[in-house]
Structure formats: C-alpha cells, structure tokens
Design an enzyme around this catalytic site. Structure first.
Site, PDB file in Angstrom:
ATOM      1  N   GLY A  38     -11.950   9.267 -24.526  1.00  0.00           N
ATOM      2  CA  GLY A  38     -11.229   8.199 -25.217  1.00  0.00           C
ATOM      3  C   GLY A  38     -10.623   8.730 -26.517  1.00  0.00           C
ATOM      4  O   GLY A  38      -9.430   8.545 -26.795  1.00  0.00           O
ATOM      5  N   HIS A  39     -11.443   9.440 -27.293  1.00  0.00           N
ATOM      6  CA  HIS A  39     -10.930  10.042 -28.530  1.00  0.00           C
ATOM      7  C   HIS A  39      -9.819  11.059 -28.204  1.00  0.00           C
ATOM      8  O   HIS A  39      -8.785  11.098 -28.866  1.00  0.00           O
ATOM      9  CB  HIS A  39     -12.040  10.807 -29.261  1.00  0.00           C
ATOM     10  CG  HIS A  39     -13.197   9.962 -29.712  1.00  0.00           C
ATOM     11  ND1 HIS A  39     -14.450  10.075 -29.167  1.00  0.00           N
ATOM     12  CD2 HIS A  39     -13.297   9.019 -30.686  1.00  0.00           C
ATOM     13  CE1 HIS A  39     -15.279   9.238 -29.785  1.00  0.00           C
ATOM     14  NE2 HIS A  39     -14.613   8.577 -30.705  1.00  0.00           N
ATOM     15  N   ASP A 152     -11.734  -0.819 -29.705  1.00  0.00           N
ATOM     16  CA  ASP A 152     -12.224  -1.535 -30.891  1.00  0.00           C
ATOM     17  C   ASP A 152     -11.104  -2.472 -31.345  1.00  0.00           C
ATOM     18  O   ASP A 152     -10.443  -2.242 -32.348  1.00  0.00           O
ATOM     19  CB  ASP A 152     -12.600  -0.522 -31.970  1.00  0.00           C
ATOM     20  CG  ASP A 152     -13.692   0.417 -31.493  1.00  0.00           C
ATOM     21  OD1 ASP A 152     -14.860   0.059 -31.564  1.00  0.00           O
ATOM     22  OD2 ASP A 152     -13.356   1.512 -30.989  1.00  0.00           O
ATOM     23  N   MET A 186     -15.434   4.096 -22.394  1.00  0.00           N
ATOM     24  CA  MET A 186     -16.119   5.245 -23.003  1.00  0.00           C
ATOM     25  C   MET A 186     -16.474   4.922 -24.448  1.00  0.00           C
ATOM     26  O   MET A 186     -15.693   4.302 -25.161  1.00  0.00           O
ATOM     27  CB  MET A 186     -15.230   6.477 -22.951  1.00  0.00           C
ATOM     28  CG  MET A 186     -15.090   7.002 -21.561  1.00  0.00           C
ATOM     29  SD  MET A 186     -14.262   8.597 -21.573  1.00  0.00           S
ATOM     30  CE  MET A 186     -14.159   8.851 -19.806  1.00  0.00           C
TER      31      MET A 186
HETATM   32  P1  AMP Z   1     -15.162   6.045 -33.277  1.00  0.00           P
HETATM   33  O1  AMP Z   1     -15.478   7.491 -33.248  1.00  0.00           O
HETATM   34  O2  AMP Z   1     -16.034   5.217 -32.412  1.00  0.00           O
HETATM   35  O3  AMP Z   1     -15.012   5.509 -34.673  1.00  0.00           O
HETATM   36  O4  AMP Z   1     -13.721   5.919 -32.614  1.00  0.00           O
HETATM   37  C1  AMP Z   1     -12.625   6.625 -33.145  1.00  0.00           C
HETATM   38  C2  AMP Z   1     -11.354   6.107 -32.512  1.00  0.00           C
HETATM   39  O5  AMP Z   1     -11.410   6.309 -31.102  1.00  0.00           O
HETATM   40  C3  AMP Z   1     -11.159   4.604 -32.723  1.00  0.00           C
HETATM   41  O6  AMP Z   1      -9.790   4.342 -32.956  1.00  0.00           O
HETATM   42  C4  AMP Z   1     -11.620   4.034 -31.420  1.00  0.00           C
HETATM   43  O7  AMP Z   1     -11.043   2.783 -31.117  1.00  0.00           O
HETATM   44  C5  AMP Z   1     -11.129   5.097 -30.442  1.00  0.00           C
HETATM   45  N1  AMP Z   1     -11.850   5.011 -29.175  1.00  0.00           N
HETATM   46  C6  AMP Z   1     -13.194   4.943 -29.004  1.00  0.00           C
HETATM   47  N2  AMP Z   1     -13.501   4.817 -27.694  1.00  0.00           N
HETATM   48  C7  AMP Z   1     -12.312   4.777 -27.031  1.00  0.00           C
HETATM   49  C8  AMP Z   1     -11.951   4.635 -25.651  1.00  0.00           C
HETATM   50  N3  AMP Z   1     -12.866   4.511 -24.687  1.00  0.00           N
HETATM   51  N4  AMP Z   1     -10.628   4.644 -25.336  1.00  0.00           N
HETATM   52  C9  AMP Z   1      -9.693   4.767 -26.301  1.00  0.00           C
HETATM   53  N5  AMP Z   1      -9.958   4.903 -27.617  1.00  0.00           N
HETATM   54  C10 AMP Z   1     -11.255   4.905 -27.974  1.00  0.00           C
END
Ligand code: AMP
Length: 283
Positions: A38-39, A152, A186
């Site tokens: 996802g990231h 999110d 994810m």
């Molecule tokens: P985090 O590390 O959880 O703060 O996420 C960092 C970025 O990755 C944020 O913009 C999240 O929305 C995005 N993100 C997390 N999981 C996913 C996913 N499964 N698909 C797309 N973007 C994601």
C-alpha cells in the site's frame, strides 16, 4: 544505487533544494514505516507523476493515545529502505523524535469539525497529532505534491481540508487502497493478528462489498446497507464493530436516512481483541 537515508531537517532541505534548483518536481509520501505494498503504491504513483520522491518514516508519538500501540508499533527501517529502493524512491527522511519535537515544542493544529466523528470519536487527540506532524513535515520537505492513501479516508480528507484552510501551496492526492487477495486492506497493523484472525478479517471487505453491491442494485436505505455490513461481521463473534457509517465523501457528514445522490463512502472500524482495523468503500 542505494536510497539515501537522511536524519535531519537541514539535510532533507538541502537535498530537496538541489532538485528545485535543477527544476525538478518533488513529491512527498509520509509514512510511519513497516512498509507494505500500500505504501509502495503511493511511491509508484508519485514516480508516475514524474517527480523526485521523498518518503518519510516517522512513528509520530503525538498521534497515539496513552493506551494505544506506540511502544509496540513495528519499526523495520532496514527492510523499509530496501523496499523503497525496489520502487525507486529517491530519499528517505527518518528523523528521531527529538528532531521533530525538540523540548520547547508547543504548537498544534486542530480541526474543529470533520475530526470529531468516525475515528475521531474513539481516538481523542489522534487527528490533532496527525495534522500537526503532517503540517510540520510538509513545511520541512516543501514538496509540490503529497500523496495519501484513501485507506485512512478521514485522515486524507482532514489533510485536504487543512491544506485548503491554511493555504498550503501543495497538491494533496488521495490514492486507492491496496488490498490483500482476500480483500483485507493492507495495514502495518495486520501483523498483530493471529492466523485465524487474519482469515476471519476477510469478512470486513466482504461486508463492505455486499453493502456496495446492494447500493448498486438500487438499495437506498442507509440502515439496510449498514445492516449488510453488520451481518457479515456478526459471522465472527470475536470481531466487534466500533462504528460503521455511510457519510458524504467530501464533508464526512452523516448522509440522510435515505439518499439518491452518488457521493457517499461507507467507513468502518472493527476491533479484534486489541487490534483495531479500519476500512472504507466509496459508493
Ligand atoms: P501509515 O504508515 O499507516 O501512516 O500510512 C502512510 C500512508 O500510507 C498513509 O497515507 C496511508 O493512508 C497509506 N496507506 C496505508 N495503507 C494503505 C493501503 N492499504 N493502500 C493505500 N495506501 C495505504
């Protein structure tokens, strides 16, 4: 060539300044690490925009409540940097907490409306912590664009709102949610689940999809649509719904009792023991 990792504000600013002088576009992907596809999809999308890509990895203490998982949040910097290399990120900014929050730090960003419902109800102070760190990171990196996941959803909309309200001259892009084969969104937190829980968690996307399918067949009662999600989750008694709401995609205000227009999103949070999972689907 290895992706450079820089630790200080001064260093990341000087890297970005060189690209600017060369007339290059800069994209920014803020993360908390423990990276998954996802990231990486955000990085790929940034590359597709023809930009240099800065990825930050910072587990932001301000956005965790006192009983949340800050201490056990996975920290996997070496693996993360390797993954980022495979998708062509240009630089990783991985500051220490003291670099972002020196002792004298005392300012924060508060959204007074859209932050109150949905996740905001169950995580007091969370979005204040998110907006504060995101604004700070945007000011540090000063990119042309910043990319966020729709996974999110409330966070993305709040950041979009902040950029408009505060005249931040950066394009905020929302990117599609990347899912596992069985539909589970994810998330860095998926690793907290046992194998059995992981299997059962597929019910979340199943429930969202059956609500969406009913919407597409013409069902317009929000109660009935929400009930379809609840039915799916009830197949696993250990999974508890924290909230499941159908709201306007842009304002995140609750939609009326019955609606005809097509600008909705169903947003949910479920608890599996102490693992909290969020997801959503646009209708
Ligand atoms: P985090 O590390 O959880 O703060 O996420 C960092 C970025 O990755 C944020 O913009 C999240 O929305 C995005 N993100 C997390 N999981 C996913 C996913 N499964 N698909 C797309 N973007 C994601």
């Amino acid at each position: 060539m290895a992706v450079d990792t820089v630790l200080t504000i001064a260093e990341i600013r000087s890297v970005v300044a060189k690209w600017r002088q060369a007339g290059e576009k800069v994209a920014f992907v803020p993360t908390m690490g423990a990276l998954h596809d996802g990231h990486l999809s955000l990085v790929l999308q940034a590359r597709a925009e023809g930009a240099r890509v800065v990825v930050s990895i910072f587990v932001n203490p301000l956005q965790f409540g006192p009983s949340e998982d800050f201490a056990r949040y996975p920290r996997t910097l070496k693996d993360d940097v390797e993954k980022l290399q495979t998708v062509g990120a240009d630089v990783v900014f991985a500051p220490a907490a003291a670099e972002i929050y020196p002792v004298a730090f005392q300012t924060s960003v508060i959204n007074k409306k859209m932050s109150e419902g949905l996740c905001g109800k169950f995580r007091p102070g969370h979005f204040e912590g998110v907006l504060t760190v995101v604004l700070k990171l945007l000011n540090i990196v000063a990119p042309d664009m910043a990319l966020f996941g729709k996974k999110d959803y409330q966070q993305w909309r709040l950041i979009e709102r902040m950029a408009k309200d505060l005249e931040i001259p950066i394009e905020i892009l929302g990117c599609d949610t990347i899912r596992e084969k069985d539909g589970l969104a994810m998330s860095s937190r998926n690793r907290y689940m046992s194998a059995e829980e992981r299997e059962e968690s597929a019910l979340i996307y199943k429930g969202l999809s059956s609500a969406k399918a009913a919407w597409e067949r013409g069902e317009r009662s929000l109660d009935k649509l929400t009930a379809l999600f609840k039915d799916s989750i009830s197949q696993c008694p250990r999974m508890k719904i924290q909230y499941a709401e159908i709201v306007d995609r842009f304002s995140l205000e609750p939609a009326g009792a019955t609606v005809a227009e097509k600008s909705l999103v169903m947003i949910i949070a479920v608890l599996f023991g102490d693992v909290r999972l969020i997801d959503n689907l646009e209708f």
